[in-house]
Design a protein around this motif. Structure first.
Motif, mmCIF file in Angstrom:
data_model
loop_
_atom_site.group_PDB
_atom_site.id
_atom_site.type_symbol
_atom_site.label_atom_id
_atom_site.label_comp_id
_atom_site.label_asym_id
_atom_site.label_seq_id
_atom_site.Cartn_x
_atom_site.Cartn_y
_atom_site.Cartn_z
ATOM 1 N N ARG A 224 -6.884 15.853 -61.502
ATOM 2 C CA ARG A 224 -5.560 15.524 -60.692
ATOM 3 C C ARG A 224 -4.420 16.170 -61.526
ATOM 4 N N GLY A 225 -4.398 16.057 -62.988
ATOM 5 C CA GLY A 225 -3.214 16.550 -63.547
ATOM 6 C C GLY A 225 -3.421 18.191 -63.199
ATOM 7 N N VAL A 226 -4.418 18.629 -63.639
ATOM 8 C CA VAL A 226 -4.684 20.082 -63.499
ATOM 9 C C VAL A 226 -4.243 20.665 -62.372
ATOM 10 N N ILE A 227 -4.568 20.030 -61.197
ATOM 11 C CA ILE A 227 -4.266 20.658 -59.670
ATOM 12 C C ILE A 227 -2.647 20.537 -59.734
ATOM 13 N N VAL A 228 -2.139 19.512 -59.901
ATOM 14 C CA VAL A 228 -0.686 19.509 -59.987
ATOM 15 C C VAL A 228 -0.139 20.604 -60.797
ATOM 16 N N ARG A 229 -0.651 20.612 -61.892
ATOM 17 C CA ARG A 229 0.064 21.772 -62.730
ATOM 18 C C ARG A 229 0.045 23.360 -62.022
#
Length: 277
Positions: A224-229
């Motif tokens: 999730r964090g990777v996608i947001v970034r």
């Protein structure tokens, strides 16, 4: 010794210890409800030391609730990026928009009606910003009071016992209990020999430790964090998105993406995905 005198003596010892040993945290120097709300939202599931630089840079970028409410969510997500649990940024942004339109609620019930604000955060803002006499029922309070009174405390019982133990200076008392839980009354290695209130405590064994969280590396939370970034940098079409996330298992990417869309953090475009407005 009466129950009231026990509470008074314990609180005097606790607050004396706190005045000499309190953590210096920037949100403790303000009663601005916006700053308190930002801090308490960031502190959900995140250690205070890690929050400090994000809190300071976030307030520099969005100095008041009007500025945050007017900002596009992509800018808010960019300022939040790296702190984790990005849905908190969406909730905070939506809460700011409601406050900017309707004003600040100053009751616990009114604060709980804001997007993403639960019982703990509502009471923290009420106590630390609006001066309410209440308890802030975080994990430290639960652990410390359970050990004081010799039984596992939770829910309405925890609040009832907490209100009976509460000092007149509710803000300082709540911060003192947090710091005691952080520095001395720790979940796994309590330093009872250094505790300022040991004589009024039944001991550490009664506390029931919560289950540990799954490791972050390799988890859906990491994806999730990777996608947001990735999407903070701009929208991606499906081909570019697949290429950028192909180091993760497909089922994790799909679960993370579905969750981000459901949480209102990401939207589908005609040919791919983007950060929500």
């Amino acid at each position: 010794m009466t129950a009231g005198s026990v509470e008074a003596e314990r609180n005097a010892a606790l607050l004396g210890w706190y005045r000499a040993n309190q953590r210096v945290l920037p949100w403790r120097a303000t009663t601005d409800p916006y700053a308190v709300l930002v801090a308490e939202t960031m502190l959900q599931q995140t250690q205070a030391a890690r929050v400090v630089p994000y809190y300071q840079s976030f307030l520099a970028r969005f100095p008041d609730v009007t500025a945050l409410a007017a900002a596009p969510f992509a800018a808010v997500a960019a300022a939040w990026s790296g702190l984790g649990y990005n849905r908190r940024a969406r909730w905070l942004h939506r809460a700011a928009q409601r406050i900017a339109a309707a004003g600040w609620p100053d009751t616990v019930a009114g604060l709980e009606a804001l997007p993403g604000v639960g019982g703990y955060t509502a009471r923290a803002v009420a106590v630390f910003a609006f001066g309410h006499r209440d308890v802030t029922p975080d994990t430290n309070l639960k652990r410390v009071l359970s050990r004081w009174y010799g039984e596992p405390l939770a829910g309405s019982t925890l609040r009832r016992v907490g209100l009976a133990a509460l000092d007149e200076d509710a803000a300082s008392w709540n911060q003192a209990v947090m710091d005691l839980g952080n520095a001395i009354c720790r979940p796994y290695d309590p330093a009872c020999d250094r505790c300022p209130v040991e004589r009024w405590c039944t001991g550490p064994d009664v506390y029931q430790r919560p289950a540990t969280q799954s490791p972050f590396p390799g988890s859906v939370r990491q994806v999730r964090g990777v996608i947001v970034r990735l999407l903070i940098g701009g929208p991606l079409d499906e081909t570019a998105f697949a290429a950028a996330t192909n180091r993760f298992p497909t089922d994790q990417v799909e679960e993370a993406l579905d969750g981000l869309i459901e949480d209102g953090l990401v939207v589908e475009t005609e040919d791919g995905f983007a950060i929500a407005d």
